[in-house]
Design a protein around this motif. Structure first.
Motif, PDB file in Angstrom:
ATOM      1  N   GLU A 225       0.828  -1.202   0.000  1.00  0.00           N
ATOM      2  CA  GLU A 225       0.000   0.000   0.000  1.00  0.00           C
ATOM      3  C   GLU A 225       0.857   1.244   0.000  1.00  0.00           C
ATOM      4  O   GLU A 225       1.908   1.290   0.636  1.00  0.00           O
ATOM      5  CB  GLU A 225      -0.917   0.022   1.224  1.00  0.00           C
ATOM      6  CG  GLU A 225      -2.370  -0.068   0.862  1.00  0.00           C
ATOM      7  CD  GLU A 225      -3.288  -0.137   2.079  1.00  0.00           C
ATOM      8  OE1 GLU A 225      -3.105   0.657   3.020  1.00  0.00           O
ATOM      9  OE2 GLU A 225      -4.191  -0.974   2.054  1.00  0.00           O
ATOM     10  N   GLY A 226       0.370   2.267  -0.728  1.00  0.00           N
ATOM     11  CA  GLY A 226       0.973   3.583  -0.684  1.00  0.00           C
ATOM     12  C   GLY A 226      -0.051   4.569  -0.155  1.00  0.00           C
ATOM     13  O   GLY A 226      -0.954   4.201   0.588  1.00  0.00           O
ATOM     14  N   VAL A 227       0.057   5.819  -0.574  1.00  0.00           N
ATOM     15  CA  VAL A 227      -0.875   6.847  -0.136  1.00  0.00           C
ATOM     16  C   VAL A 227      -2.167   6.713  -0.948  1.00  0.00           C
ATOM     17  O   VAL A 227      -2.183   6.969  -2.153  1.00  0.00           O
ATOM     18  CB  VAL A 227      -0.270   8.249  -0.316  1.00  0.00           C
ATOM     19  CG1 VAL A 227      -1.280   9.320   0.105  1.00  0.00           C
ATOM     20  CG2 VAL A 227       1.017   8.379   0.492  1.00  0.00           C
ATOM     21  N   TYR A 228      -3.236   6.262  -0.300  1.00  0.00           N
ATOM     22  CA  TYR A 228      -4.535   6.057  -0.952  1.00  0.00           C
ATOM     23  C   TYR A 228      -4.393   5.240  -2.233  1.00  0.00           C
ATOM     24  O   TYR A 228      -5.058   5.500  -3.237  1.00  0.00           O
ATOM     25  CB  TYR A 228      -5.207   7.396  -1.241  1.00  0.00           C
ATOM     26  CG  TYR A 228      -5.469   8.201   0.013  1.00  0.00           C
ATOM     27  CD1 TYR A 228      -6.364   7.764   0.975  1.00  0.00           C
ATOM     28  CD2 TYR A 228      -4.786   9.393   0.244  1.00  0.00           C
ATOM     29  CE1 TYR A 228      -6.577   8.483   2.141  1.00  0.00           C
ATOM     30  CE2 TYR A 228      -4.994  10.125   1.404  1.00  0.00           C
ATOM     31  CZ  TYR A 228      -5.890   9.666   2.351  1.00  0.00           C
ATOM     32  OH  TYR A 228      -6.096  10.380   3.506  1.00  0.00           O
ATOM     33  N   SER A 229      -3.560   4.242  -2.184  1.00  0.00           N
ATOM     34  CA  SER A 229      -3.360   3.356  -3.323  1.00  0.00           C
ATOM     35  C   SER A 229      -2.880   2.008  -2.819  1.00  0.00           C
ATOM     36  O   SER A 229      -2.282   1.907  -1.742  1.00  0.00           O
ATOM     37  CB  SER A 229      -2.335   3.941  -4.309  1.00  0.00           C
ATOM     38  OG  SER A 229      -1.064   4.059  -3.682  1.00  0.00           O
ATOM     39  N   GLY A 230      -3.175   0.984  -3.576  1.00  0.00           N
ATOM     40  CA  GLY A 230      -2.726  -0.352  -3.225  1.00  0.00           C
ATOM     41  C   GLY A 230      -2.313  -1.098  -4.474  1.00  0.00           C
ATOM     42  O   GLY A 230      -2.711  -0.746  -5.587  1.00  0.00           O
ATOM     43  N   ASN A 231      -1.509  -2.130  -4.302  1.00  0.00           N
ATOM     44  CA  ASN A 231      -1.005  -2.860  -5.454  1.00  0.00           C
ATOM     45  C   ASN A 231      -0.916  -4.344  -5.134  1.00  0.00           C
ATOM     46  O   ASN A 231      -0.244  -4.738  -4.171  1.00  0.00           O
ATOM     47  CB  ASN A 231       0.387  -2.322  -5.834  1.00  0.00           C
ATOM     48  CG  ASN A 231       0.833  -2.814  -7.198  1.00  0.00           C
ATOM     49  OD1 ASN A 231       0.008  -3.247  -8.011  1.00  0.00           O
ATOM     50  ND2 ASN A 231       2.127  -2.766  -7.441  1.00  0.00           N
ATOM     51  N   LEU A 232      -1.625  -5.161  -5.910  1.00  0.00           N
ATOM     52  CA  LEU A 232      -1.506  -6.608  -5.802  1.00  0.00           C
ATOM     53  C   LEU A 232      -0.428  -7.073  -6.765  1.00  0.00           C
ATOM     54  O   LEU A 232      -0.484  -6.776  -7.959  1.00  0.00           O
ATOM     55  CB  LEU A 232      -2.839  -7.277  -6.144  1.00  0.00           C
ATOM     56  CG  LEU A 232      -3.878  -7.372  -5.038  1.00  0.00           C
ATOM     57  CD1 LEU A 232      -5.210  -7.842  -5.603  1.00  0.00           C
ATOM     58  CD2 LEU A 232      -3.426  -8.293  -3.927  1.00  0.00           C
ATOM     59  N   LEU A 233       0.539  -7.787  -6.247  1.00  0.00           N
ATOM     60  CA  LEU A 233       1.658  -8.262  -7.047  1.00  0.00           C
ATOM     61  C   LEU A 233       1.538  -9.770  -7.208  1.00  0.00           C
ATOM     62  O   LEU A 233       1.511 -10.497  -6.218  1.00  0.00           O
ATOM     63  CB  LEU A 233       2.988  -7.921  -6.359  1.00  0.00           C
ATOM     64  CG  LEU A 233       3.173  -6.462  -5.925  1.00  0.00           C
ATOM     65  CD1 LEU A 233       4.429  -6.320  -5.071  1.00  0.00           C
ATOM     66  CD2 LEU A 233       3.240  -5.549  -7.139  1.00  0.00           C
ATOM     67  N   ASP A 234       1.457 -10.242  -8.438  1.00  0.00           N
ATOM     68  CA  ASP A 234       1.367 -11.687  -8.627  1.00  0.00           C
ATOM     69  C   ASP A 234       2.373 -12.224  -9.628  1.00  0.00           C
ATOM     70  O   ASP A 234       2.356 -13.404  -9.957  1.00  0.00           O
ATOM     71  CB  ASP A 234      -0.051 -12.118  -9.015  1.00  0.00           C
ATOM     72  CG  ASP A 234      -0.613 -11.332 -10.193  1.00  0.00           C
ATOM     73  OD1 ASP A 234       0.177 -10.712 -10.925  1.00  0.00           O
ATOM     74  OD2 ASP A 234      -1.845 -11.345 -10.363  1.00  0.00           O
ATOM     75  N   ASP A 235       3.279 -11.355 -10.116  1.00  0.00           N
ATOM     76  CA  ASP A 235       4.352 -11.846 -10.964  1.00  0.00           C
ATOM     77  C   ASP A 235       5.249 -12.751 -10.119  1.00  0.00           C
ATOM     78  O   ASP A 235       5.747 -12.327  -9.069  1.00  0.00           O
ATOM     79  CB  ASP A 235       5.164 -10.677 -11.516  1.00  0.00           C
ATOM     80  CG  ASP A 235       6.299 -11.152 -12.401  1.00  0.00           C
ATOM     81  OD1 ASP A 235       7.384 -11.447 -11.850  1.00  0.00           O
ATOM     82  OD2 ASP A 235       6.119 -11.238 -13.626  1.00  0.00           O
ATOM     83  N   PRO A 236       5.465 -14.000 -10.532  1.00  0.00           N
ATOM     84  CA  PRO A 236       6.210 -14.947  -9.689  1.00  0.00           C
ATOM     85  C   PRO A 236       7.587 -14.441  -9.255  1.00  0.00           C
ATOM     86  O   PRO A 236       7.993 -14.648  -8.106  1.00  0.00           O
ATOM     87  CB  PRO A 236       6.326 -16.191 -10.578  1.00  0.00           C
ATOM     88  CG  PRO A 236       5.139 -16.107 -11.490  1.00  0.00           C
ATOM     89  CD  PRO A 236       4.960 -14.641 -11.757  1.00  0.00           C
ATOM     90  N   ALA A 237       8.306 -13.779 -10.159  1.00  0.00           N
ATOM     91  CA  ALA A 237       9.641 -13.294  -9.818  1.00  0.00           C
ATOM     92  C   ALA A 237       9.569 -12.195  -8.756  1.00  0.00           C
ATOM     93  O   ALA A 237      10.388 -12.150  -7.831  1.00  0.00           O
ATOM     94  CB  ALA A 237      10.340 -12.773 -11.073  1.00  0.00           C
TER      95      ALA A 237
END
Length: 277
Positions: A225-237
């Motif tokens: 999470e950042g400032v009023y933002s989020g990120n789902l990471l699913d790249d295996p590397a």
């Protein structure tokens, strides 16, 4: 929406994706390249094993020229208004995870928060909000914690920086209750807990938060999470690198036993302070 009906709706979403992809003459790999995910992920979307992120649904609409169908359907299924837009997909995955690993540098993770602690944080971020809005957000956060009480609860492991214990969110009474709650969960063996002490100095993911989730029949995912933002990471590397960082955090943290002793000591200090005021 009940879990069974929600799953059925996702199965419809996946079946529709497969139908329209095949009508467009695209393989899973080809569509994946065009929307910036792997062909394997497209296959998991179609089988309703994994839910796509909103930006992927939007790109699918663009590639397949479906006039916003997949975005609109995604919003109806996953865009729970109790949560911020950027967190809704992560909240959905949280319920499906078999293992959750959290790291927080400043605040108690949402799954471990008490009502009073959550209320103080929500009000700090929404100082002009109505009482109804605040209570809705608090209830939503507490509802998430139900997964730690289920008989099929995920293995939950959290690493907290010592700053989480020392920043007096809501004052001594709120902090005492919050830390006592965490200690109780650890003593009941519902969670694994470690504290990264100030003495550890610089550490991986400094100043960040991180959630790692593992699933029975899908690849692991990381959420940041950042400032009023989020990120789902699913790249295996990328997920592998994040997991390595988490392993380094655990190695630098106090043992679970020493961590529990520190949490209980801090709770006692807060309780003593609250009693004297």
């Amino acid at each position: 929406m009940a879990n069974t009906s929600r799953q059925a709706a996702w199965e419809f979403w996946g079946a529709e994706l497969k139908r329209r992809r095949e009508e467009a003459g695209l393989t899973q790999d080809a569509l994946g390249r065009m929307v910036f995910v792997s062909g394997g992920y497209v296959g998991q979307f179609e089988q309703a094993i994994r839910k796509p992120q909103l930006d992927v649904a939007v790109r699918i609409d663009g590639v397949l020229q479906t006039d916003g169908f997949f975005e609109r359907t995604w919003r109806k299924l996953i865009d729970d208004q109790r949560y911020a837009d950027y967190f809704a997909a992560a909240a959905e995955l949280e319920r499906l995870a078999t293992k959750i690993c959290d790291f927080e540098s400043m605040i108690v993770p949402g799954l471990l928060q008490t009502a009073d602690y959550a209320r103080v944080l929500t009000l700090a971020n929404n100082p002009l909000a109505t009482e109804e809005y605040i209570e809705d957000k608090v209830r939503a956060r507490l509802d998430r914690a139900v997964i730690l009480k289920d008989t099929t609860r995920p293995l939950y492991w959290a690493v907290l920086h010592e700053a989480v214990l020392r920043v007096p969110v809501g004052g001594p009474a709120v902090m005492a209750e919050q830390l006592e709650h965490i200690a109780r969960l650890a003593r009941e063996r519902k969670i694994l807990m470690q504290v990264l002490p100030f003495a550890a100095g610089a550490y991986p993911l400094m100043g960040r938060m991180l959630t790692l989730m593992e699933f029975e029949d899908a690849p692991p995912t990381a959420y940041t999470e950042g400032v009023y933002s989020g990120n789902l990471l699913d790249d295996p590397a990328v997920v592998m690198r994040v997991r390595e960082s988490y392993d380094l955090l655990r190695a630098a943290a106090l043992s679970p036993e020493a961590s529990l002793a520190l949490i209980e000591s801090a709770a006692e200090d807060y309780r003593r302070c609250a009693s004297s005021t």
